[in-house]
Design a protein around this motif. Structure first.
Motif, mmCIF file in Angstrom:
data_model
loop_
_atom_site.group_PDB
_atom_site.id
_atom_site.type_symbol
_atom_site.label_atom_id
_atom_site.label_comp_id
_atom_site.label_asym_id
_atom_site.label_seq_id
_atom_site.Cartn_x
_atom_site.Cartn_y
_atom_site.Cartn_z
ATOM 1 N N ILE A 1 0.837 -1.199 0.000
ATOM 2 C CA ILE A 1 0.000 0.000 0.000
ATOM 3 C C ILE A 1 0.870 1.247 0.000
ATOM 4 C CG2 ILE A 1 -1.712 1.325 1.304
ATOM 5 C CD1 ILE A 1 -2.734 -1.373 2.413
ATOM 6 N N ALA A 2 1.867 1.252 0.894
ATOM 7 C CA ALA A 2 2.746 2.413 0.982
ATOM 8 C C ALA A 2 3.457 2.662 -0.345
ATOM 9 C CB ALA A 2 3.757 2.200 2.109
ATOM 10 N N THR A 3 4.010 1.605 -0.903
ATOM 11 C CA THR A 3 4.733 1.737 -2.174
ATOM 12 C C THR A 3 3.806 2.265 -3.264
ATOM 13 O OG1 THR A 3 6.098 -0.129 -1.522
ATOM 14 C CG2 THR A 3 6.188 0.527 -3.821
ATOM 15 N N GLU A 4 2.655 1.625 -3.385
ATOM 16 C CA GLU A 4 1.678 2.038 -4.401
ATOM 17 C C GLU A 4 1.264 3.502 -4.202
ATOM 18 O OE1 GLU A 4 0.252 0.046 -6.844
ATOM 19 O OE2 GLU A 4 -1.150 1.555 -7.581
ATOM 20 N N ALA A 5 1.198 3.928 -2.941
ATOM 21 C CA ALA A 5 0.766 5.291 -2.656
ATOM 22 C C ALA A 5 1.928 6.287 -2.744
ATOM 23 C CB ALA A 5 0.132 5.358 -1.272
ATOM 24 N N GLY A 6 3.127 5.760 -2.866
ATOM 25 C CA GLY A 6 4.285 6.629 -2.948
ATOM 26 C C GLY A 6 4.647 7.277 -1.618
ATOM 27 N N VAL A 7 4.347 6.588 -0.540
ATOM 28 C CA VAL A 7 4.710 7.105 0.785
ATOM 29 C C VAL A 7 5.446 6.000 1.550
ATOM 30 C CG1 VAL A 7 2.685 8.589 0.841
ATOM 31 C CG2 VAL A 7 2.588 6.334 1.893
ATOM 32 N N THR A 8 5.852 6.293 2.777
ATOM 33 C CA THR A 8 6.489 5.253 3.582
ATOM 34 C C THR A 8 5.454 4.604 4.492
ATOM 35 O OG1 THR A 8 7.061 6.907 5.212
ATOM 36 C CG2 THR A 8 8.743 6.341 3.592
ATOM 37 N N GLU A 9 5.769 3.401 4.924
ATOM 38 C CA GLU A 9 4.818 2.646 5.740
ATOM 39 C C GLU A 9 4.329 3.393 6.983
ATOM 40 O OE1 GLU A 9 6.728 -1.291 6.038
ATOM 41 O OE2 GLU A 9 4.688 -2.005 6.343
ATOM 42 N N PRO A 10 5.212 3.965 7.768
ATOM 43 C CA PRO A 10 4.733 4.579 9.011
ATOM 44 C C PRO A 10 3.679 5.651 8.783
ATOM 45 C CG PRO A 10 7.113 4.396 9.046
ATOM 46 C CD PRO A 10 6.669 4.011 7.667
ATOM 47 N N LEU A 11 3.682 6.259 7.616
ATOM 48 C CA LEU A 11 2.688 7.305 7.372
ATOM 49 C C LEU A 11 1.273 6.741 7.411
ATOM 50 C CD1 LEU A 11 2.595 10.297 6.925
ATOM 51 C CD2 LEU A 11 2.398 9.892 4.485
ATOM 52 N N ILE A 12 1.155 5.491 7.002
ATOM 53 C CA ILE A 12 -0.154 4.831 7.089
ATOM 54 C C ILE A 12 -0.628 4.851 8.547
ATOM 55 C CG2 ILE A 12 -1.383 2.640 6.824
ATOM 56 C CD1 ILE A 12 0.509 1.967 4.544
ATOM 57 N N TYR A 13 0.316 4.606 9.431
ATOM 58 C CA TYR A 13 -0.028 4.526 10.846
ATOM 59 C C TYR A 13 -0.156 5.899 11.491
ATOM 60 C CZ TYR A 13 0.611 -0.363 10.228
ATOM 61 O OH TYR A 13 0.462 -1.643 9.785
ATOM 62 N N TYR A 14 0.341 6.895 10.782
ATOM 63 C CA TYR A 14 0.115 8.252 11.278
ATOM 64 C C TYR A 14 -1.330 8.659 10.986
ATOM 65 C CZ TYR A 14 0.551 13.262 11.869
ATOM 66 O OH TYR A 14 0.368 14.557 12.274
ATOM 67 N N HIS A 15 -1.827 8.237 9.837
ATOM 68 C CA HIS A 15 -3.173 8.654 9.435
ATOM 69 C C HIS A 15 -4.264 7.675 9.859
ATOM 70 C CE1 HIS A 15 -2.111 12.241 7.277
ATOM 71 N NE2 HIS A 15 -1.193 11.608 6.580
ATOM 72 N N PHE A 16 -3.900 6.410 10.034
ATOM 73 C CA PHE A 16 -4.891 5.406 10.434
ATOM 74 C C PHE A 16 -4.350 4.575 11.586
ATOM 75 C CE2 PHE A 16 -5.267 6.383 5.964
ATOM 76 C CZ PHE A 16 -6.606 6.689 5.828
ATOM 77 N N LYS A 17 -5.262 4.068 12.391
ATOM 78 C CA LYS A 17 -4.824 3.283 13.543
ATOM 79 C C LYS A 17 -4.083 2.033 13.108
ATOM 80 C CE LYS A 17 -8.090 4.356 17.234
ATOM 81 N NZ LYS A 17 -9.427 3.962 17.697
ATOM 82 N N GLY A 18 -4.485 1.478 11.975
ATOM 83 C CA GLY A 18 -3.844 0.250 11.515
ATOM 84 C C GLY A 18 -4.469 -0.193 10.224
ATOM 85 N N LYS A 19 -4.047 -1.333 9.768
ATOM 86 C CA LYS A 19 -4.535 -1.860 8.500
ATOM 87 C C LYS A 19 -6.061 -2.012 8.557
ATOM 88 C CE LYS A 19 -3.659 -5.822 5.471
ATOM 89 N NZ LYS A 19 -3.212 -7.236 5.476
ATOM 90 N N ASP A 20 -6.547 -2.500 9.662
ATOM 91 C CA ASP A 20 -7.988 -2.712 9.814
ATOM 92 C C ASP A 20 -8.773 -1.420 9.665
ATOM 93 O OD1 ASP A 20 -9.177 -5.342 10.376
ATOM 94 O OD2 ASP A 20 -7.528 -5.489 11.793
#
Lengths: 195, 195, 195, 195
Positions: free
Chosen positions: D28-47
């Motif tokens: 997801i991070a790669t496809e979005a062109g961001v780093t993994e931790p940013l996902i966790y900055y914006h969302f609690k987790g994958k769920d």
DNA sequence: GATGAATGAGTGTTCATTCAT
DNA sequence: TATGAATGAACACTCATTCAT
């Protein structure tokens, strides 16, 4: 079986020197000469590994305590025995003692942690042992009159304090053991008994 | 200035209860009611924050030690003073004591860490204080004959052990302080001196 | 042979309820009452186990399709047969249907996957069957005039939609089957044919 | 805000094509062109990321449903509207539809999952809409007599089946939409009404 | 002073798979 | 056939730290 022990030993050493949170499973695996997943084959997780080490150490300790003779003509012998036992244990299981002394405290806040249960059990046992010892000694006039409960607490503090400093290698190792016994003897025994 | 203090207080509390490695900068920031980057505005990093707290606490402690009277007619007064001071400090700065007692040990392996320096300095100071005290006491025949070095180590152990148990809330708080003083008095003072 | 079947059944059930990626080989082994390596004795890997189940299910399905009578006086009978067959299959092999309906789609992106081949074959077969059926029905004036290709696609959609909802237990089970047949009859048959 | 949307889009696409369990946060991070931790900055987790996408998609869908006109002279218009709306949605939000159709089912076993709630809500709404529509149509003799409940379920099956096949790109896209509407018209409307 | 957004480097843990027996 | 022990590769997630504003 062999590798499981290697893991336990490596973990005990690292937890003791770096604390629980400061030790990584990778460090444990490397130190043990195995791969990380093997830790999870033998233990549910880092927590269980920690608990397992702790429990084993406390079991050994409590067994030693239980084997102390409870009936002696001179009560102070029992106290000397207790002091000697603790000094001996530090030398026999330095990692485990260090671990109990330094990594446990952080866990004491959690009332459900194994640390809490064992530390409580230890305190209870020592309190019972020393209380009976002092009561009997005073009754027999071997010991001077003194308030029992606070003295018991103080003795526990003395023992744990000295044990801890030895585990931390803060004492210079010399005749502290005999000095402690003599010190306590003078503090407890009635003048008449000293001769 | 205000927020800097909030950070220091929050950090002291959290380091004390969870250990250094068990505490995250986010927890500190949340507890202090600030954002994480502010921590980095005021301190170089987590380490500096930690040592800063530690250093302040030790400074207070050493100041108190230095203020103890060194010349008293009765030497034991100096020892009683020392015991009283340590019991007082635990109650005055419980977080800091807890922190020193429990988070420091892990750092003692690193000879360059502030912990090491301060713990060594503490040991040195206490050793000097107690050695002089005992030597003088024995010379004046206020104290019984005894091997000085081991007894000094033992007294340090007693004090740190009791302090630590109180910080950990493992003692039941009652008359342990006075019992300790009485206990040491009986152990140290010559029979003649007691009357 | 017995344990191999246990593995297949366990896997079918778990793949169906949790999906392929959501199911671990350990879960399969546990559910089947065997150990993990045994799965690798019987199957090349998780993938082969999956395709094996899928292939078997599709084989059964295609066999049933092939056995449908192709020559009937009334063309609609063939359509009713097809609907009945699909409703029957869901009830006979719920796990397998569920699996095909829900785990397959994810695999459809890979043109080399067994799913792709079977789903394509299914579409081809159903298209052939229904096209012939409709053409013949229209020719005989049993059915109304209608564009054949889109109607065939729509019928496939109807059948797969209803099958899927039943597999997902989203329909309330009642007379949906007969209602579907009646519905299609009214939509297809010419007014004259209804009498 | 921008990067958060990139994450949402990338995740929607990947969850749709690979399923929830088959998609990694790194992908997801790669496809979005961001780093993994940013996902966790914006969302609690994958769920939460998954749920968030799902919820948004369903919200859009329900809004569209609510805006359908409920009072029309010819009841069948409402049914045609419903069919058209579903065909339109697949083309407008293909990823989301795919995701709902294919990743949701696995989650339907968990009664607490957002999927369950939304799918139930969808079924309820469609059932209400279609039931009222059919009842009114039959009362007005626009529609033939038929058992209402099973027909409603069948219509839902038809719609979801066709939607799903289109989302899976299994239909060949041609005139399926109009064929479906004609098909349903013939199946529902009374002969008199057709003229 | 103060913060929202962002990340490199890890952390504990799991997984499909293998191998010696 | 069958399994206990073991692992390489990856996974979801966290952390201390930075930077633009």
């Amino acid at each position: 079986m062999n590798k499981k022990h290697q893991i336990l030993n490596a973990a005990a050493k690292l937890f003791a020197t770096q604390g629980f949170d400061g030790t990584t499973t990778l460090q444990i695996a490397t130190e043990a000469g195995v791969t990380e997943p093997l830790i999870y084959y033998h233990f549910k997780g880092k927590d269980e590994l920690f608990t397992s080490i702790l429990q084993t150490a406390f079991e050994k300790y409590f067994t030693r305590l239980e084997n102390l003779p409870r009936r002696t003509t001179i009560q102070f012998v029992q106290i000397a025995n207790l002091i000697n036992l603790h000094f001996a244990i530090v030398d026999e299981m330095p990692n485990e003692t260090f671990l109990v002394m330094n990594t446990c405290p952080v866990k004491l806040n959690d009332p459900d942690h194994v640390c809490r249960a064992n530390v409580d059990r230890q305190k209870e046992w020592l309190t019972g042992y020393l209380t009976q010892c002092l009561e009997e000694g005073i009754r027999r006039q071997e010991f001077v009159e003194m308030p029992i409960a606070p003295t018991v607490e103080l003795l526990i503090g003395v023992i744990s304090g000295l044990t801890r400093r030895r585990a931390l290698k803060l004492d210079s190792n010399r005749q502290v053991r005999t000095a402690t016994i003599d010190f306590c003897r003078r503090a407890l025994q009635a003048v008449d008994a000293k001769s």
